[in-house]
Design a protein around this motif. Structure first.
Motif, mmCIF file in Angstrom:
data_model
loop_
_atom_site.group_PDB
_atom_site.id
_atom_site.type_symbol
_atom_site.label_atom_id
_atom_site.label_comp_id
_atom_site.label_asym_id
_atom_site.label_seq_id
_atom_site.Cartn_x
_atom_site.Cartn_y
_atom_site.Cartn_z
ATOM 1 N N LYS A 1 0.823 -1.219 0.000
ATOM 2 C CA LYS A 1 0.000 0.000 0.000
ATOM 3 C C LYS A 1 0.854 1.264 0.000
ATOM 4 O O LYS A 1 0.361 2.346 -0.203
ATOM 5 N N SER A 2 2.140 1.106 0.245
ATOM 6 C CA SER A 2 3.093 2.215 0.256
ATOM 7 C C SER A 2 4.394 1.701 -0.349
ATOM 8 O O SER A 2 4.732 0.529 -0.177
ATOM 9 N N ARG B 1 7.182 2.854 0.607
ATOM 10 C CA ARG B 1 8.214 3.147 1.611
ATOM 11 C C ARG B 1 8.169 2.282 2.859
ATOM 12 O O ARG B 1 9.136 2.227 3.601
ATOM 13 N N PRO C 1 7.890 -1.778 0.235
ATOM 14 C CA PRO C 1 6.474 -2.083 0.070
ATOM 15 C C PRO C 1 6.053 -3.464 0.550
ATOM 16 O O PRO C 1 4.904 -3.683 0.905
#
Length: 165
Positions: free
Chosen positions: A58-59, A61, A144
């Motif tokens: 979802k990210s 990072r 991620p």
């Protein structure tokens, strides 16, 4: 007089700032993962270490998983490659065993509810539950998706790699 190099320089400067500015202009939506939606992932059918992907993909990072260690079990010795890892001890009393900087024996750290641990990239470690109750840790990593490189032992060769730990 040619302004093209100046315009190109300004444009490249703006483009380099886009990843920082874009979320302010177009914020992404909040995403919730309910505890009832966590899916258990195990190394095998009866594996005592249960991993649940909480925030995966979802990210670009960071990611998060829940680790549930059943009583009297341990993970294999492993590291997370280039990823940094933060552990939050949610419940139970577990041990984090980490490689040392020298030829000394690995160091044992007890984690009690509310404790945090930071594991730098490439640091060999192992999670251990020596108690009669479950240990629950929240793992937050850079990247991620979680990367796990299992080793044949301390300072050992790569045994296998997984995407979730």
């Amino acid at each position: 007089m040619c302004l093209a190099p100046t315009v190109i320089g300004v444009m490249s400067g703006i483009f380099s700032l886009l990843p920082d500015i874009l979320p302010m202009i177009m914020p992404s939506k909040v995403q919730i993962t309910k505890a009832t939606d966590l899916e258990a992932q195990r190394d095998g059918k009866d594996a005592p270490m249960i991993r649940q992907g909480a925030v995966i993909g979802k990210s670009d990072r960071m990611c998060a998983t829940v680790l549930i260690a059943k009583p009297h079990c341990s993970s294999a010795v492993h590291h997370h490659g280039e990823q940094e890892t933060i552990i939050y001890a949610a419940s139970g009393r577990g041990r984090l065993v980490t490689s040392s900087d020298s030829d000394e024996e690995p160091k044992r750290h007890e984690l009690s509810p509310g404790d945090f641990a930071f594991i730098p990239p490439w640091t060999e470690h192992q999670e251990i539950n020596e108690t009669d109750e479950n240990v629950v840790w929240i793992l937050i990593r850079s990247g991620p998706e979680p990367v796990v490189v299992y080793l044949t032992g301390w300072g050992g060769d790569t045994a296998k790699s997984d995407s979730i730990d």
